[in-house]
Design an enzyme around this catalytic site. Structure first.
Site, PDB file in Angstrom:
ATOM      1  N   MET A  32     -31.617 -38.702 -45.070  1.00  0.00           N
ATOM      2  CA  MET A  32     -31.101 -38.379 -46.571  1.00  0.00           C
ATOM      3  C   MET A  32     -31.438 -39.363 -47.651  1.00  0.00           C
ATOM      4  O   MET A  32     -30.969 -39.198 -48.756  1.00  0.00           O
ATOM      5  CB  MET A  32     -29.522 -38.128 -46.517  1.00  0.00           C
ATOM      6  CG  MET A  32     -29.033 -37.062 -45.457  1.00  0.00           C
ATOM      7  SD  MET A  32     -27.621 -36.305 -45.992  1.00  0.00           S
ATOM      8  CE  MET A  32     -26.601 -37.745 -46.086  1.00  0.00           C
ATOM      9  N   HIS A  39     -33.075 -46.986 -41.136  1.00  0.00           N
ATOM     10  CA  HIS A  39     -34.022 -45.843 -41.137  1.00  0.00           C
ATOM     11  C   HIS A  39     -35.294 -46.544 -40.559  1.00  0.00           C
ATOM     12  O   HIS A  39     -36.094 -45.848 -39.819  1.00  0.00           O
ATOM     13  CB  HIS A  39     -34.109 -45.372 -42.552  1.00  0.00           C
ATOM     14  CG  HIS A  39     -32.928 -44.680 -43.124  1.00  0.00           C
ATOM     15  ND1 HIS A  39     -32.267 -45.400 -44.202  1.00  0.00           N
ATOM     16  CD2 HIS A  39     -32.412 -43.709 -42.757  1.00  0.00           C
ATOM     17  CE1 HIS A  39     -31.174 -44.386 -44.553  1.00  0.00           C
ATOM     18  NE2 HIS A  39     -31.135 -43.543 -43.777  1.00  0.00           N
ATOM     19  N   GLN A  63     -24.112 -30.174 -45.504  1.00  0.00           N
ATOM     20  CA  GLN A  63     -23.385 -30.980 -44.605  1.00  0.00           C
ATOM     21  C   GLN A  63     -22.249 -31.882 -45.326  1.00  0.00           C
ATOM     22  O   GLN A  63     -21.388 -32.594 -44.754  1.00  0.00           O
ATOM     23  CB  GLN A  63     -24.145 -31.752 -43.768  1.00  0.00           C
ATOM     24  CG  GLN A  63     -24.785 -32.859 -44.668  1.00  0.00           C
ATOM     25  CD  GLN A  63     -25.904 -33.511 -43.505  1.00  0.00           C
ATOM     26  OE1 GLN A  63     -26.918 -32.900 -43.268  1.00  0.00           O
ATOM     27  NE2 GLN A  63     -25.884 -35.023 -43.342  1.00  0.00           N
ATOM     28  N   GLY A 149     -30.187 -42.141 -35.194  1.00  0.00           N
ATOM     29  CA  GLY A 149     -29.686 -43.572 -34.893  1.00  0.00           C
ATOM     30  C   GLY A 149     -28.230 -43.408 -34.197  1.00  0.00           C
ATOM     31  O   GLY A 149     -27.584 -42.308 -34.282  1.00  0.00           O
ATOM     32  N   VAL A 178     -28.759 -51.019 -36.563  1.00  0.00           N
ATOM     33  CA  VAL A 178     -29.397 -52.062 -37.209  1.00  0.00           C
ATOM     34  C   VAL A 178     -28.125 -52.689 -38.087  1.00  0.00           C
ATOM     35  O   VAL A 178     -27.389 -51.727 -38.907  1.00  0.00           O
ATOM     36  CB  VAL A 178     -30.465 -51.792 -38.031  1.00  0.00           C
ATOM     37  CG1 VAL A 178     -30.994 -52.875 -38.808  1.00  0.00           C
ATOM     38  CG2 VAL A 178     -31.527 -51.168 -37.353  1.00  0.00           C
ATOM     39  N   ARG A 189     -24.073 -45.748 -47.857  1.00  0.00           N
ATOM     40  CA  ARG A 189     -23.210 -45.707 -48.578  1.00  0.00           C
ATOM     41  C   ARG A 189     -22.452 -47.211 -48.819  1.00  0.00           C
ATOM     42  O   ARG A 189     -21.656 -47.294 -49.554  1.00  0.00           O
ATOM     43  CB  ARG A 189     -22.062 -45.026 -47.605  1.00  0.00           C
ATOM     44  CG  ARG A 189     -22.015 -43.653 -47.750  1.00  0.00           C
ATOM     45  CD  ARG A 189     -20.751 -42.759 -47.274  1.00  0.00           C
ATOM     46  NE  ARG A 189     -21.125 -41.362 -47.832  1.00  0.00           N
ATOM     47  CZ  ARG A 189     -21.506 -40.532 -46.972  1.00  0.00           C
ATOM     48  NH1 ARG A 189     -22.026 -40.796 -45.587  1.00  0.00           N
ATOM     49  NH2 ARG A 189     -21.342 -39.180 -47.219  1.00  0.00           N
TER      50      ARG A 189
HETATM   51  P1  AMP Z   1     -28.718 -40.648 -43.027  1.00  0.00           P
HETATM   52  O1  AMP Z   1     -29.860 -41.069 -44.133  1.00  0.00           O
HETATM   53  O2  AMP Z   1     -27.748 -41.699 -43.412  1.00  0.00           O
HETATM   54  O3  AMP Z   1     -28.559 -39.252 -42.816  1.00  0.00           O
HETATM   55  O4  AMP Z   1     -29.410 -41.211 -41.730  1.00  0.00           O
HETATM   56  C1  AMP Z   1     -30.799 -41.018 -41.192  1.00  0.00           C
HETATM   57  C2  AMP Z   1     -30.864 -41.188 -39.786  1.00  0.00           C
HETATM   58  O5  AMP Z   1     -31.056 -42.791 -39.672  1.00  0.00           O
HETATM   59  C3  AMP Z   1     -29.785 -40.976 -38.789  1.00  0.00           C
HETATM   60  O6  AMP Z   1     -30.335 -40.544 -37.631  1.00  0.00           O
HETATM   61  C4  AMP Z   1     -28.981 -42.334 -38.784  1.00  0.00           C
HETATM   62  O7  AMP Z   1     -28.186 -42.496 -37.511  1.00  0.00           O
HETATM   63  C5  AMP Z   1     -29.977 -43.043 -38.777  1.00  0.00           C
HETATM   64  N1  AMP Z   1     -29.486 -44.660 -39.186  1.00  0.00           N
HETATM   65  C6  AMP Z   1     -28.629 -44.753 -40.293  1.00  0.00           C
HETATM   66  N2  AMP Z   1     -28.277 -45.724 -40.414  1.00  0.00           N
HETATM   67  C7  AMP Z   1     -28.516 -46.527 -39.342  1.00  0.00           C
HETATM   68  C8  AMP Z   1     -28.788 -48.067 -38.716  1.00  0.00           C
HETATM   69  N3  AMP Z   1     -27.881 -48.798 -39.574  1.00  0.00           N
HETATM   70  N4  AMP Z   1     -29.079 -48.168 -37.714  1.00  0.00           N
HETATM   71  C9  AMP Z   1     -29.826 -47.306 -37.049  1.00  0.00           C
HETATM   72  N5  AMP Z   1     -29.976 -46.096 -37.540  1.00  0.00           N
HETATM   73  C10 AMP Z   1     -29.376 -45.672 -38.736  1.00  0.00           C
END
Ligand code: AMP
Length: 303
Positions: A32, A39, A63, A149, A178, A189
């Site tokens: 997102m 990421h 969502q 993730g 991570v 966030r």
């Molecule tokens: P988001 O942009 O928050 O929807 O996350 C996109 C992808 O990045 C999802 O598969 C998350 O699980 C992954 N992700 C977000 N934060 C982390 C993190 N700290 N470590 C590993 N993967 C992450």
């Protein structure tokens, strides 16, 4: 190949078709935006394992069960594009909401069971929105491999189940969380935390780590562990626990007794920011890997 930014579904199909014909292995990293090193880790792995890395950047309205949360979600596309470029991605798919939903959707992907617990209980419709948009992205990009993730462990479980149930020809790859040096899981966030909240936020990780060592030391009663952990977190000023559960790592169902690998998963509010995190735990005599089960282990047994 240098990075292209594509905003339309048709543009994606036209760009990817020749690559697919050449036999290139395509990797998708759905995000997102507001990209960070979490990421980045997904992209690095995709880079190593595939020939063409596609990063989707789409703040998916369906969502969000709270419209304010959707409105204030950070949007930083120009920076995200630079980030993807630096990590060697080939394509950024950045559609707007009208491109993805030209009319209000009437078809949805609903993954029953695993979607209904933990976050699903507190964010009604969230996983339906996630599963539906990921299914759409899978149809648009047709990746060979897709990277998610482990920080969002329930989301990963939902996607794995969807792929299995609907026979979608993609390999789902889970990537370890991570963290900041103090243990806080990276999240878009986190930017919303005040300096004071930021200093308190690692309590979530510390509590999960304590659960992990108690379980490794043989503690088997999830209710007792849960009670102590919630009390510990609620002592942190401004922190409110939405849920903290000890569940099985595939179905996300609370366990009655800890006898093998379990996932300790938590969602907490710190002021007006919601943080989630989880930790795979296991008694000393069970699987020591500290990782979520790989896709292979989730496949249906052959008859
Ligand atoms: P988001 O942009 O928050 O929807 O996350 C996109 C992808 O990045 C999802 O598969 C998350 O699980 C992954 N992700 C977000 N934060 C982390 C993190 N700290 N470590 C590993 N993967 C992450």
């Amino acid at each position: 190949m240098s990075l292209s930014v594509v905003a339309t579904i048709d543009g994606m199909r036209r760009t990817l078709a020749p690559l697919r014909r050449e036999g290139k292995v395509i990797g998708l990293v759905p995000t997102m935006g507001a990209l960070h090193a979490g990421h980045g880790r997904l992209m690095e792995l995709a880079r190593r394992e595939t020939d063409c890395v596609v990063v989707s950047v789409f703040v998916n309205p369906t969502q969000f069960n709270d419209q304010q949360d959707y409105a204030k979600y950070p949007r930083t596309l120009p920076r995200d594009v630079e980030f993807c470029q630096a990590l060697g991605a080939e394509l950024v798919f950045a559609p707007d909401a009208a491109e993805m939903y030209p009319q209000p959707a009437t078809s949805f992907v609903e993954v029953a069971g695993v979607s209904e617990r933990l976050c699903g209980e507190f964010r009604p419709g969230h996983f339906r929105g996630v599963a539906t948009v990921v299914a759409k992205l899978f149809h648009i990009v047709q990746p060979d491999r897709a990277y998610f993730g482990e920080k969002d462990a329930q989301q990963l479980a939902v996607i794995r189940r969807m792929v299995r149930d609907l026979d979608i020809p993609v390999t789902v790859v889970g990537v370890p969380t991570v963290r900041e040096p103090d243990g806080l899981a990276l999240s878009s966030r986190n930017q919303r935390l005040s300096p004071e909240e930021r200093s308190l936020a690692p309590a979530v990780y510390r509590t999960l780590q304590r659960i992990r060592s108690r379980i490794a030391d043989g503690a088997g009663d999830p209710r007792e562990i849960r009670q102590d952990a919630v009390a510990e977190l609620e002592r942190v000023p401004g922190m409110r626990v939405e849920y903290l559960e000890i569940v099985d790592p595939e179905e996300m169902r609370p366990v009655g007794r800890i006898e093998g690998p379990v996932l300790a998963a938590a969602a907490v509010w710190l002021g007006s920011t919601r943080l989630i995190d989880n930790q795979l735990c296991a008694p000393a005599n069970a699987s020591p890997s500290g990782r979520l089960p790989p896709e292979k282990a989730l496949r249906r047994p052959t008859k």
